[in-house]
Design a protein around this motif. Sequence first.
Motif, PDB file in Angstrom:
ATOM      1  N   LEU A  90     -40.710  38.261 -92.036  1.00 14.79           N
ATOM      2  CA  LEU A  90     -39.331  38.573 -92.889  1.00 14.79           C
ATOM      3  C   LEU A  90     -39.377  39.988 -92.917  1.00 14.79           C
ATOM      4  O   LEU A  90     -38.265  40.603 -92.721  1.00 14.79           O
ATOM      5  N   THR A 125     -27.733  36.675 -97.640  1.00  9.07           N
ATOM      6  CA  THR A 125     -27.534  37.965 -97.159  1.00  9.07           C
ATOM      7  C   THR A 125     -26.065  38.276 -97.261  1.00  9.07           C
ATOM      8  O   THR A 125     -25.209  38.987 -96.737  1.00  9.07           O
ATOM      9  N   ARG A 166     -35.667  42.309-102.949  1.00  7.19           N
ATOM     10  CA  ARG A 166     -34.098  42.647-103.120  1.00  7.19           C
ATOM     11  C   ARG A 166     -33.928  43.904-102.353  1.00  7.19           C
ATOM     12  O   ARG A 166     -34.691  44.964-102.655  1.00  7.19           O
ATOM     13  N   LEU A 210     -29.722  41.828 -98.616  1.00  9.96           N
ATOM     14  CA  LEU A 210     -30.864  40.719 -98.592  1.00  9.96           C
ATOM     15  C   LEU A 210     -31.429  40.496 -99.956  1.00  9.96           C
ATOM     16  O   LEU A 210     -31.916  41.310-100.806  1.00  9.96           O
ATOM     17  N   TYR A 211     -31.251  39.336-100.534  1.00 11.76           N
ATOM     18  CA  TYR A 211     -32.207  38.746-101.551  1.00 11.76           C
ATOM     19  C   TYR A 211     -33.101  37.486-100.806  1.00 11.76           C
ATOM     20  O   TYR A 211     -32.666  36.807-100.259  1.00 11.76           O
ATOM     21  N   ALA A 212     -34.423  37.429-101.272  1.00 15.69           N
ATOM     22  CA  ALA A 212     -35.381  36.672-100.510  1.00 15.69           C
ATOM     23  C   ALA A 212     -36.218  36.337-101.761  1.00 15.69           C
ATOM     24  O   ALA A 212     -37.308  36.996-102.414  1.00 15.69           O
ATOM     25  N   ALA A 258     -39.577  31.577 -96.314  1.00 17.91           N
ATOM     26  CA  ALA A 258     -38.561  32.224 -96.960  1.00 17.91           C
ATOM     27  C   ALA A 258     -37.184  31.759 -97.312  1.00 17.91           C
ATOM     28  O   ALA A 258     -36.547  31.326 -96.261  1.00 17.91           O
ATOM     29  N   VAL A 296     -33.347  32.770 -98.311  1.00 19.73           N
ATOM     30  CA  VAL A 296     -32.790  34.096 -98.203  1.00 19.73           C
ATOM     31  C   VAL A 296     -31.161  33.931 -98.562  1.00 19.73           C
ATOM     32  O   VAL A 296     -30.535  33.038 -98.202  1.00 19.73           O
TER      33      VAL A 296
END
Length: 214
Positions: free
Chosen positions: A128, A25, A50, A29-31, A21, A23
């Motif tokens: 995750l 922060t 998201r 969180l955007y991953a 992943a 990411v």
Amino acid sequence: MSPLPQSLFWERRDTAGAEHALVDTSSGLYARGTALAVDPIPYTCRYELRTDAEWVTNYLDVAAEGAGWARSVRLELAAGRWRATTKEQGDLDAVLAASGHAGAGFPGIEDPDRLFGAFDVDLGGSPLTNTLPVRRLGLHQAQGADVGVAHRLSVAWVLLPSLEVVQADQIYTALPDGRIRYASETFSADLTVDDDGFVVDYPGLAARTGEKAD
């Protein structure tokens, strides 16, 4: 597509597989991630996730594929209600049957209103997504009276490889030793997390390897 600042990698312990992943922060969180596994059949899963600034999940787009089939599901939260959009190609049921496994449910969820009140998603086999309630509830920083308090949650559980979405009840509890106890009706595990709430060790499922980039 912009590069993301952190990289997390887990090796599966329950089967041959892994998850990687990327990411960010900086605001929730955007991953973007990729997961691979061989059980119940070999598949590759790619996802985009998201949350808002408070770590409430509002978007999950997942695509899974294997020999002879491909599926996708997109979950979007707006005004407190979930919407599910799905696609399917090939015949996953036939592939599973040929491998001696039971058939899969349809991707998505027939009645998204069953997810009302769900603020987190749980992607099957993905450590995750355990971070979502940990960060939203601040369990990785729990102290004093907050330690030992059980938080019962409703989550949108996305099964792999079928991408069927079901409502599930889960319980998260911050333990005195700094770990986080995750429990469902039939299962529990004490998760080790880092200072940011990301899973380092999920007994029986996955362990993180490598280092997180700044």
